[in-house]
Motif scaffolding. Structure first.
Motif, short mmCIF file in Angstrom:
data_model
loop_
_atom_site.label_atom_id
_atom_site.label_comp_id
_atom_site.label_asym_id
_atom_site.label_seq_id
_atom_site.Cartn_x
_atom_site.Cartn_y
_atom_site.Cartn_z
N VAL A 53 0.87 -1.18 0.00
CA VAL A 53 0.00 0.00 0.00
C VAL A 53 0.91 1.23 0.00
CG1 VAL A 53 -1.81 1.25 1.23
CG2 VAL A 53 -1.80 -1.24 1.23
N ASN A 54 0.94 1.96 -1.12
CA ASN A 54 1.79 3.14 -1.24
C ASN A 54 1.22 4.32 -0.47
OD1 ASN A 54 3.42 1.69 -3.08
ND2 ASN A 54 2.04 2.23 -4.72
N SER A 55 -0.07 4.50 -0.59
CA SER A 55 -0.70 5.61 0.13
C SER A 55 -2.18 5.34 0.32
CB SER A 55 -0.51 6.93 -0.63
OG SER A 55 -1.23 6.89 -1.84
N VAL A 56 -2.71 5.96 1.35
CA VAL A 56 -4.14 5.90 1.64
C VAL A 56 -4.61 7.34 1.69
CG1 VAL A 56 -5.91 5.13 3.25
CG2 VAL A 56 -3.81 3.81 3.02
N LEU A 94 -7.07 3.80 -2.11
CA LEU A 94 -5.82 3.07 -1.85
C LEU A 94 -4.99 3.05 -3.12
CD1 LEU A 94 -7.08 -0.12 0.03
CD2 LEU A 94 -6.28 2.01 1.01
N ASP A 95 -3.73 3.42 -3.00
CA ASP A 95 -2.77 3.31 -4.10
C ASP A 95 -1.92 2.08 -3.80
OD1 ASP A 95 -1.02 3.65 -6.17
OD2 ASP A 95 0.06 5.31 -5.25
N GLN A 138 0.78 -0.91 -10.73
CA GLN A 138 0.13 -0.01 -9.79
C GLN A 138 -1.38 -0.11 -9.97
OE1 GLN A 138 1.96 3.77 -9.81
NE2 GLN A 138 0.84 4.52 -8.04
N MET A 139 -2.10 -0.10 -8.86
CA MET A 139 -3.56 -0.18 -8.88
C MET A 139 -4.13 0.88 -7.96
SD MET A 139 -3.99 -4.21 -8.14
CE MET A 139 -2.67 -5.30 -8.55
N ASN A 140 -5.26 1.45 -8.36
CA ASN A 140 -5.96 2.40 -7.51
C ASN A 140 -7.33 1.81 -7.20
OD1 ASN A 140 -4.05 4.61 -7.39
ND2 ASN A 140 -4.42 4.79 -9.58
N VAL A 141 -7.63 1.69 -5.92
CA VAL A 141 -8.87 1.08 -5.47
C VAL A 141 -9.60 2.07 -4.56
CG1 VAL A 141 -9.87 -0.84 -4.17
CG2 VAL A 141 -7.84 -1.21 -5.57
N SER A 142 -10.89 2.27 -4.83
CA SER A 142 -11.71 3.15 -3.98
C SER A 142 -12.63 2.31 -3.11
CB SER A 142 -12.56 4.10 -4.83
OG SER A 142 -11.74 5.05 -5.46
N LEU A 143 -12.46 2.43 -1.81
CA LEU A 143 -13.29 1.72 -0.84
C LEU A 143 -14.40 2.65 -0.35
CD1 LEU A 143 -10.43 0.15 1.24
CD2 LEU A 143 -12.27 -1.16 0.24
N THR A 144 -15.63 2.25 -0.54
CA THR A 144 -16.76 3.06 -0.10
C THR A 144 -17.41 2.41 1.10
OG1 THR A 144 -17.14 3.74 -2.38
CG2 THR A 144 -18.93 4.13 -0.83
#
Length: 198
Positions: A49-52, A76-77, A121-127
């Motif tokens: 996890v690079n950044s939150v 999440l990056d 690299q993946m970008n995930v949005s947690l709702t």
């Protein structure tokens, strides 16, 4: 040359050919095994996890239900790294958002493939599911104190195929403790742990 000597010579020739063929076969099997356990040895793929970041955050009073509505989106990056000399194919993964051990949000991670010794690299949005938090009395106290603690977990299953013969299944996991600042609507800090299972 009489027929007895001729047959004996043919038998010896067949025996030599059989020995040479068997020796080559054993050599190739040993070579494949040695390569499989040394050069092509399966190493753990990792998810970092690079950044939150706080994608969205809002609070409001829910007067009909006498409660507090909280809507949070955490971005999440992630970086998935494949240290193997062959590609890593991964299936659909999951990212979950937890509050005090209870799942309150999730997101899907689409399947894909990472090349040999590469990263993606993946970008995930947690709702968040606001309805799941309405009954949490501890949430109100945390919101009034200025900081709400969440946990994010990711799971990505996949496999590595060595030389088209040996298949190894790998599942990578990450877990982060995240503190969200209510007033600034930002992530104050995050602490992450990583592991992989073969």
């Amino acid at each position: 040359m009489d027929s007895g000597n001729g047959k004996q010579w043919i038998r010896r020739r067949r025996y030599r050919c059989l020995l040479i063929s068997l020796s080559i076969f054993i050599f190739l099997v040993l070579l494949i095994v040695i390569l499989a356990v040394t050069v092509f040895r399966v190493r753990d793929a990792t998810t970092t996890v690079n950044s939150v970041k706080l994608g969205g955050f809002s609070t409001g009073l829910n007067i009909p239900n006498l409660g507090l509505d909280v809507n949070v989106t955490l971005d999440l990056d992630l970086t998935a790294h494949n240290p193997n000399r062959v590609s890593f194919r991964y299936g659909a993964g999951t990212a979950d958002l937890l509050y005090r051990g209870e799942q309150v949000g999730d997101a899907a991670i689409p399947p894909g493939e990472i090349g040999a010794r590469s990263s993606e690299q993946m970008n995930v949005s947690l709702t968040i599911y606001a309805a799941k938090l309405i009954g949490e009395t501890a949430l109100y106290a945390e919101a009034l104190s200025g900081s709400i603690d969440f946990q994010t977990t990711t799971r990505i299953p996949g496999r590595v195929t060595v030389m088209g013969i040996f298949r190894h299944h790998i599942v990578t996991y990450s877990s982060c403790d995240v503190a969200v600042n209510v007033s600034s609507r930002s992530v104050e800090n995050s602490n992450c742990k990583y592991k992989a299972k073969i």
